[in-house]
Design a protein around this motif. Structure first.
Motif, PDB file in Angstrom:
ATOM      1  N   TRP A  32       0.871  -1.180   0.000  1.00 11.52           N
ATOM      2  CA  TRP A  32       0.000   0.000   0.000  1.00 11.52           C
ATOM      3  C   TRP A  32       0.898   1.218   0.000  1.00 11.52           C
ATOM      4  O   TRP A  32       1.757   1.353   0.874  1.00 11.52           O
ATOM      5  N   GLU A  33       0.692   2.081  -0.981  1.00 10.03           N
ATOM      6  CA  GLU A  33       1.570   3.232  -1.170  1.00 10.03           C
ATOM      7  C   GLU A  33       2.995   2.699  -1.287  1.00 10.03           C
ATOM      8  O   GLU A  33       3.231   1.837  -2.083  1.00 10.03           O
ATOM      9  N   SER A  34       3.917   3.150  -0.473  1.00 12.04           N
ATOM     10  CA  SER A  34       5.288   2.619  -0.551  1.00 12.04           C
ATOM     11  C   SER A  34       5.591   1.680   0.612  1.00 12.04           C
ATOM     12  O   SER A  34       6.752   1.422   0.912  1.00 12.04           O
ATOM     13  N   LYS A  53      -4.602   9.820   3.097  1.00 10.09           N
ATOM     14  CA  LYS A  53      -4.682   8.453   2.594  1.00 10.09           C
ATOM     15  C   LYS A  53      -4.800   7.535   3.797  1.00 10.09           C
ATOM     16  O   LYS A  53      -4.066   7.657   4.761  1.00 10.09           O
ATOM     17  N   ILE A  71      -1.366   8.097   6.041  1.00  7.68           N
ATOM     18  CA  ILE A  71      -0.234   8.907   5.601  1.00  7.68           C
ATOM     19  C   ILE A  71      -0.586  10.331   5.981  1.00  7.68           C
ATOM     20  O   ILE A  71      -1.619  10.855   5.587  1.00  7.68           O
TER      21      ILE A  71
END
Length: 160
Positions: A32-34, A53, A71
């Motif tokens: 998820w994302e980075s 997010k 985030i």
């Protein structure tokens, strides 16, 4: 002709939309994302589009824990990290604060026990503000689930 107006309820619906829900099997890397996460049992992962997010994780088969990952949108680190902690811990029992480094990523970790709705719970809040993207993770699980205690307190959920 007057300008086009979006009704407030439609705007709120569009600005807080569930993007997807996914079933994730145990010990599978979930990206998820980075970030990469693993879970101790089958979970439902819900990704949301909000002003921040957000990822929410629930057990798929049995009660026992949940996890919220955000985030953080700040351009600069927050000087008072306790702001997020105070929003989660209500009447904490044995609160602790530590710093943990996982694969070169440093987190401030706040831990406390709680009693909510007659359940004994363990809580951890992980905050990473020294590197973008800034990250906030809230874990909560039932204290009687020793398998979850071993999993979360050993940092096995983070496979950054």
């Amino acid at each position: 002709m007057k300008g086009f107006r979006i009704p407030l309820f439609l705007f709120l619906t569009l600005s807080n939309t569930i993007l997807s829900q996914t079933l994730v099997e145990p010990n599978q890397n979930f990206l998820w994302e980075s970030f990469s996460f693993q879970f101790p049992e089958p979970v439902v992962v819900k990704m949301e589009s909000t002003s921040q997010k957000k990822l929410t994780v629930y057990p798929a088969k049995r009660d026992g824990f949940f996890m919220v990952v955000r985030i953080l949108p700040w351009g600069e680190p927050m000087p008072d990290k306790n702001l997020w902690v105070d929003s989660v811990f209500q009447k904490p029992i044995n609160p602790k604060r530590s710093e943990r480094s996982i694969l070169g990523k440093t987190f401030q970790v706040f831990e406390a026990d709680q009693i909510r709705n007659q359940n004994a719970l363990r809580n951890q809040v992980w905050i990473r503000l020294n590197e973008k993207p800034y990250l906030w993770i809230w874990l909560q699980w039932k204290s009687d689930r020793k398998d979850l205690t071993a999993f979360f307190e050993s940092n096995l959920f983070l496979s950054l």
